[in-house]
Design a protein around this motif. Structure first.
Motif, PDB file in Angstrom:
ATOM      1  N   GLU A  16       0.828  -1.151   0.087  1.00 47.87           N
ATOM      2  CA  GLU A  16      -0.026  -0.037   0.022  1.00 47.87           C
ATOM      3  C   GLU A  16       1.021   1.319   0.034  1.00 47.87           C
ATOM      4  OE1 GLU A  16      -3.970   1.984   2.503  1.00 47.87           O
ATOM      5  OE2 GLU A  16      -3.300  -0.076   2.819  1.00 47.87           O
ATOM      6  N   GLY A  17       0.422   2.028  -0.816  1.00 45.06           N
ATOM      7  CA  GLY A  17       1.103   3.282  -1.014  1.00 45.06           C
ATOM      8  C   GLY A  17       2.405   3.327  -1.914  1.00 45.06           C
ATOM      9  N   ALA A  18       2.629   2.242  -2.592  1.00 43.08           N
ATOM     10  CA  ALA A  18       3.743   2.148  -3.415  1.00 43.08           C
ATOM     11  C   ALA A  18       3.748   3.223  -4.631  1.00 43.08           C
ATOM     12  CB  ALA A  18       3.926   0.844  -4.144  1.00 43.08           C
ATOM     13  N   LEU A  19       4.763   3.989  -4.984  1.00 42.50           N
ATOM     14  CA  LEU A  19       4.549   4.901  -6.040  1.00 42.50           C
ATOM     15  C   LEU A  19       5.615   4.609  -7.030  1.00 42.50           C
ATOM     16  CD1 LEU A  19       5.289   8.112  -3.958  1.00 42.50           C
ATOM     17  CD2 LEU A  19       3.199   7.441  -4.869  1.00 42.50           C
ATOM     18  N   GLY A  20       6.417   3.662  -6.742  1.00 38.69           N
ATOM     19  CA  GLY A  20       7.210   3.029  -7.761  1.00 38.69           C
ATOM     20  C   GLY A  20       8.265   1.939  -7.493  1.00 38.69           C
ATOM     21  N   ALA A  21       8.361   1.096  -8.135  1.00 37.50           N
ATOM     22  CA  ALA A  21       9.525  -0.159  -7.509  1.00 37.50           C
ATOM     23  C   ALA A  21      10.347  -0.463  -8.888  1.00 37.50           C
ATOM     24  CB  ALA A  21       8.502  -1.312  -7.449  1.00 37.50           C
ATOM     25  N   ALA A  22      11.578  -1.237  -8.533  1.00 35.75           N
ATOM     26  CA  ALA A  22      12.624  -1.619  -9.437  1.00 35.75           C
ATOM     27  C   ALA A  22      13.240  -2.929  -8.936  1.00 35.75           C
ATOM     28  CB  ALA A  22      13.761  -0.457  -9.663  1.00 35.75           C
ATOM     29  N   VAL A  23      13.673  -3.584  -9.740  1.00 39.54           N
ATOM     30  CA  VAL A  23      14.744  -4.700  -9.463  1.00 39.54           C
ATOM     31  C   VAL A  23      15.991  -4.407 -10.051  1.00 39.54           C
ATOM     32  CG1 VAL A  23      15.409  -7.384  -9.622  1.00 39.54           C
ATOM     33  CG2 VAL A  23      12.708  -6.507  -9.279  1.00 39.54           C
ATOM     34  N   VAL A  24      17.101  -4.470  -9.322  1.00 40.27           N
ATOM     35  CA  VAL A  24      18.280  -3.866  -9.625  1.00 40.27           C
ATOM     36  C   VAL A  24      19.478  -4.669  -9.598  1.00 40.27           C
ATOM     37  CG1 VAL A  24      19.897  -1.617  -9.492  1.00 40.27           C
ATOM     38  CG2 VAL A  24      17.269  -1.385  -8.916  1.00 40.27           C
ATOM     39  N   ASP A  25      20.104  -4.596 -10.304  1.00 41.07           N
ATOM     40  CA  ASP A  25      21.515  -5.199 -10.349  1.00 41.07           C
ATOM     41  C   ASP A  25      22.533  -4.445  -9.630  1.00 41.07           C
ATOM     42  OD1 ASP A  25      24.212  -6.270 -10.643  1.00 41.07           O
ATOM     43  OD2 ASP A  25      23.626  -7.108 -12.562  1.00 41.07           O
ATOM     44  N   TYR A  26      22.974  -4.592  -8.288  1.00 42.77           N
ATOM     45  CA  TYR A  26      23.986  -3.614  -7.710  1.00 42.77           C
ATOM     46  C   TYR A  26      25.468  -3.769  -8.124  1.00 42.77           C
ATOM     47  CZ  TYR A  26      24.719  -6.709  -3.790  1.00 42.77           C
ATOM     48  OH  TYR A  26      25.082  -7.671  -2.821  1.00 42.77           O
ATOM     49  N   THR A  27      25.795  -4.683  -9.101  1.00 42.44           N
ATOM     50  CA  THR A  27      27.002  -4.976  -9.592  1.00 42.44           C
ATOM     51  C   THR A  27      27.185  -4.188 -10.796  1.00 42.44           C
ATOM     52  OG1 THR A  27      26.592  -6.862 -10.832  1.00 42.44           O
ATOM     53  CG2 THR A  27      27.492  -7.260  -8.685  1.00 42.44           C
ATOM     54  N   SER A  28      26.093  -3.644 -11.309  1.00 39.93           N
ATOM     55  CA  SER A  28      26.178  -2.739 -12.492  1.00 39.93           C
ATOM     56  C   SER A  28      25.493  -1.474 -12.241  1.00 39.93           C
ATOM     57  CB  SER A  28      25.701  -3.433 -13.776  1.00 39.93           C
ATOM     58  OG  SER A  28      24.261  -3.478 -13.581  1.00 39.93           O
ATOM     59  N   GLY A  29      24.588  -1.499 -11.394  1.00 35.82           N
ATOM     60  CA  GLY A  29      23.611  -0.412 -11.249  1.00 35.82           C
ATOM     61  C   GLY A  29      22.601  -0.035 -12.116  1.00 35.82           C
ATOM     62  N   MET A  30      22.181  -1.015 -13.046  1.00 31.63           N
ATOM     63  CA  MET A  30      21.256  -1.285 -13.932  1.00 31.63           C
ATOM     64  C   MET A  30      19.933  -1.804 -13.420  1.00 31.63           C
ATOM     65  SD  MET A  30      22.613   0.080 -16.761  1.00 31.63           S
ATOM     66  CE  MET A  30      21.414  -0.393 -17.986  1.00 31.63           C
TER      67      MET A  30
END
Length: 124
Positions: A16-30
């Motif tokens: 509830e209240g989510a404005l945006g979401a992402a799945v991210v690879d933190y080795t590349s930042g992508m």
């Protein structure tokens, strides 16, 4: 098990209240995927920036000799929560879930609980 797209949809509907979401690879930042956001919330820029946050925390833990894994990182703003949840397990090594919450419409404890559940079902 859920893929990136399913996990992002689940995050946007279950948290509830989510404005945006992402799945991210933190080795590349992508970002491997994003959902939500908008002109005032560029999730690709946020993904890259939060990669630096994770790297800094990992380095600090190493310097301090702290053992264990980071579960999540919370950044509190005046009207938003930014929640970073590292993906555990072999299929998620090097990934994190990132969700931006409207502070007035969200329950932080429930958001953390839901994100933990979504993270456990994510398979890349």
């Amino acid at each position: 098990m859920a893929n990136v797209e399913v996990s992002l949809k689940e995050t946007m509907t279950a948290v509830e209240g989510a404005l945006g979401a992402a799945v991210v690879d933190y080795t590349s930042g992508m970002a491997l995927g994003t959902l939500g956001g908008g002109k005032d919330l560029d999730l690709s820029v946020a993904a890259a920036g939060n990669t630096d946050v994770i790297r800094a925390k990992v380095r600090t833990m190493e310097h301090l000799g702290l053992k264990g894994a980071i579960e999540d990182i919370l950044i509190t703003l005046g009207n938003q929560y930014h929640l970073i949840r590292l993906v555990q397990g072999r299929s998620g090594n090097g990934l994190f879930l990132y969700v931006v919450l409207d502070r007035a419409r969200s329950n932080l404890a429930m958001a953390r609980h839901q994100l933990k559940r979504i993270e456990s079902e994510l398979e890349v």
